[in-house]
Design an enzyme around this catalytic site. Structure first.
Site, short mmCIF file in Angstrom:
data_model
loop_
_atom_site.label_atom_id
_atom_site.label_comp_id
_atom_site.label_asym_id
_atom_site.label_seq_id
_atom_site.Cartn_x
_atom_site.Cartn_y
_atom_site.Cartn_z
N LYS A 137 0.76 -1.04 -0.27
CA LYS A 137 -0.08 0.10 -0.14
C LYS A 137 0.93 1.13 -0.18
CE LYS A 137 -2.38 1.47 3.69
NZ LYS A 137 -3.54 1.73 4.55
N ARG A 177 -10.27 -1.78 7.32
CA ARG A 177 -9.25 -2.49 8.11
C ARG A 177 -8.66 -2.39 9.29
NH1 ARG A 177 -4.50 0.13 8.68
NH2 ARG A 177 -2.97 -0.28 7.61
N HIS A 213 -12.48 11.04 10.21
CA HIS A 213 -12.69 10.28 9.17
C HIS A 213 -12.99 8.73 9.51
CE1 HIS A 213 -13.46 8.91 5.11
NE2 HIS A 213 -12.52 8.12 5.27
N GLN A 214 -11.90 8.43 10.32
CA GLN A 214 -11.99 6.75 10.72
C GLN A 214 -13.04 6.62 11.59
OE1 GLN A 214 -9.65 4.80 9.00
NE2 GLN A 214 -8.65 6.74 8.11
N ASN A 272 -14.47 14.85 21.20
CA ASN A 272 -13.59 15.27 19.95
C ASN A 272 -13.01 16.77 20.76
OD1 ASN A 272 -12.45 14.68 17.64
ND2 ASN A 272 -13.25 16.66 17.09
N SER A 321 -5.10 12.21 15.87
CA SER A 321 -3.50 12.37 15.32
C SER A 321 -3.16 12.97 16.21
CB SER A 321 -3.73 13.37 14.11
OG SER A 321 -4.83 12.95 13.35
N MET A 361 -5.98 3.31 18.55
CA MET A 361 -5.84 3.05 16.86
C MET A 361 -5.08 4.48 16.15
SD MET A 361 -6.96 0.34 17.00
CE MET A 361 -7.05 -0.12 15.20
N GLY A 362 -4.91 5.52 17.03
CA GLY A 362 -4.48 6.90 16.17
C GLY A 362 -2.92 6.70 15.94
N ASP A 367 0.25 5.91 14.52
CA ASP A 367 1.03 4.98 13.58
C ASP A 367 2.34 5.71 12.96
OD1 ASP A 367 -0.21 7.07 12.49
OD2 ASP A 367 -1.51 5.86 11.16
P1 NAD Z 1 -8.98 12.97 10.99
O1 NAD Z 1 -7.77 14.08 10.26
O2 NAD Z 1 -10.08 12.91 9.91
O3 NAD Z 1 -9.26 13.31 12.16
C1 NAD Z 1 -8.18 13.52 13.36
C2 NAD Z 1 -8.82 13.35 14.67
O4 NAD Z 1 -7.72 13.58 15.43
C3 NAD Z 1 -9.93 14.44 14.78
O5 NAD Z 1 -10.95 14.04 15.81
C4 NAD Z 1 -9.19 15.49 15.55
O6 NAD Z 1 -9.93 16.25 16.40
C5 NAD Z 1 -8.20 14.72 16.43
N1 NAD Z 1 -6.95 15.19 17.12
C6 NAD Z 1 -6.03 15.69 16.30
N2 NAD Z 1 -5.11 16.04 17.12
C7 NAD Z 1 -5.64 16.29 18.23
C8 NAD Z 1 -5.06 16.59 19.67
N3 NAD Z 1 -3.95 17.10 19.74
N4 NAD Z 1 -5.86 16.34 21.00
C9 NAD Z 1 -7.17 15.59 20.60
N5 NAD Z 1 -7.45 15.11 19.22
C10 NAD Z 1 -6.84 15.58 18.23
O7 NAD Z 1 -8.21 11.45 10.79
P2 NAD Z 1 -8.58 10.25 10.62
O8 NAD Z 1 -8.35 9.60 9.32
O9 NAD Z 1 -9.73 9.78 11.46
O10 NAD Z 1 -7.29 9.28 11.40
C11 NAD Z 1 -7.11 9.40 12.79
C12 NAD Z 1 -5.71 8.93 13.20
O11 NAD Z 1 -5.75 7.41 12.92
C13 NAD Z 1 -4.54 9.40 12.46
O12 NAD Z 1 -3.59 9.68 13.36
C14 NAD Z 1 -4.27 8.40 11.39
O13 NAD Z 1 -2.94 8.48 11.08
C15 NAD Z 1 -4.81 7.34 12.43
N6 NAD Z 1 -4.73 6.19 11.51
C16 NAD Z 1 -4.42 4.82 12.04
C17 NAD Z 1 -4.49 3.64 11.48
C18 NAD Z 1 -3.96 2.49 12.00
O14 NAD Z 1 -4.07 1.40 11.24
N7 NAD Z 1 -3.59 2.31 13.31
C19 NAD Z 1 -5.00 3.69 10.12
C20 NAD Z 1 -5.65 4.94 9.88
C21 NAD Z 1 -5.51 6.07 10.40
#
Ligand code: NAD
Length: 306
Positions: free
Chosen positions: A66, A109, A136-137, A158, A198, A218-219, A221
């Site tokens: 990917k 996934r 988004h996730q 949030n 994030s 999950m965040g 990565d």
């Molecule tokens: P997104 O940009 O749509 O949303 C980000 C979220 O994080 C929002 O709810 C935002 O308010 C919150 N946020 C950002 N900074 C913050 C902080 N300092 N304190 C509190 N909340 C905060 O992103 P997304 O697509 O929903 O992805 C969310 C996270 O998941 C990203 O970090 C992404 O890299 C991670 N992710 C992990 C995997 C995995 O397999 N582990 C897969 C996809 C995404």
């Protein structure tokens, strides 16, 4: 070579198919399937993170990669911040079999991974699901969790206001009430917590997490990211998708001492224990491995009859 669009992926991959694909590949990682080292670089352009995740599962023949990453400015362009593309190769010849749009697969996934962890590690009858982060996730996370446990309510936090219409629709479909609350209320009242932000620093202190809670983090990565208080990950029973990733780009990078970490695949394969007592706190560090993407991509290709 087939080209498979986001719409086609959405037509053929659902949370259930993703759940079983991810569960199976986590188990396969205990018996020969492996992920190759992750490449993940800050581009110094658009504040983006870009890289590659790849691997091979000899049992299923899933071979591929990917390519993609995280573009934080995309939301203002009405695009998902995550953008990725998956390539599947024929393991017998090396020829590219299929190129799939990877955004829906990434979301499904990732949600499947936390759902697998909830299914295997959470207490059997949790009343409250806490969701931290509404990007988004998070909707995908919510739906996947509601598939594996019956909750009485969902409590969401949030850091800033976000439209929760999609979350409410999912909650309504599963017949579960949903409310927003302060972070402390969310963490203290939930027996299952999903963090999907994030964030680069701990979101809440260890003391807020009660006995018996399962946290699916999950965040995190990427190097430097963090959601959990290291005191929490220190005292909890620790599980992850892949140990190397959890220590380098996952939540467990912030632990300073050498600790036991169990791959969730070993719990699925029956070679390691999960929770053994209802009072234990469990943490699943979902870092996101390439094989999850390949397993889901292969499930799509198979469902399409390719
Ligand atoms: P997104 O940009 O749509 O949303 C980000 C979220 O994080 C929002 O709810 C935002 O308010 C919150 N946020 C950002 N900074 C913050 C902080 N300092 N304190 C509190 N909340 C905060 O992103 P997304 O697509 O929903 O992805 C969310 C996270 O998941 C990203 O970090 C992404 O890299 C991670 N992710 C992990 C995997 C995995 O397999 N582990 C897969 C996809 C995404």
């Amino acid at each position: 070579m087939q080209i498979i669009t986001e719409q086609q992926v959405a037509d053929f991959l659902d949370p259930e198919l993703a759940f079983f694909a991810v569960q199976d590949v986590f188990a396969s990682m205990e018996s020969g399937a492996w992920n190759f080292p992750v490449v993940r670089e800050a581009l110094g352009y658009q504040n983006a993170l870009y890289g590659f995740k790849s691997g091979f599962d000899p049992a299923s023949g899933a071979l591929g990669l990917k390519a993609g990453g995280y573009w934080p400015n995309n939301a203002s362009r009405d695009l998902a911040n995550h953008q990725s593309t998956i390539f599947l190769f024929d393991p017998d010849t090396g020829q590219c079999k299929a190129l799939l749009a990877g955004n829906t697969i990434t979301a499904l996934r990732t949600a499947a991974a936390s759902a697998v962890s909830i299914d295997r590690l959470a207490i059997k009858e949790p009343s409250t699901l806490g969701l931290v982060g509404t990007g988004h996730q998070s909707v995908f996370q919510l739906e996947a969790a509601l598939r594996v446990r019956s909750f009485d309510e969902i409590v969401i936090w949030n850091r800033s206001h976000r439209d929760l219409t999609k979350h409410r629709k999912v909650a309504e479909f599963y017949g579960v009430s949903l409310r927003e609350a302060d972070l402390e209320v969310v963490v203290r009242s939930a027996q299952v917590i999903i963090t999907i932000t994030s964030c680069f620093e701990q979101l809440f202190p260890d003391e807020w997490v009660g006995p018996g809670t399962h946290v699916a983090a999950m965040g995190t990565d990427t190097k430097g990211k963090q959601e959990l208080d290291p005191r929490l990950t220190q005292r909890a029973l620790r599980f992850t998708d892949e140990i190397v990733q959890s220590k380098t780009i996952g939540e467990f990078q912030h632990l300073t001492t050498d600790v036991d970490i169990t791959p969730i695949g070993a719990v699925i394969a029956g070679t390691a224990k999960g929770r053994t007592h209802d009072d234990q706190v469990t943490v699943f560090d979902g870092t996101g491995v390439g094989l999850q993407d390949l397993a889901c991509a292969q499930a799509v290709v198979k469902a399409m009859g390719i």
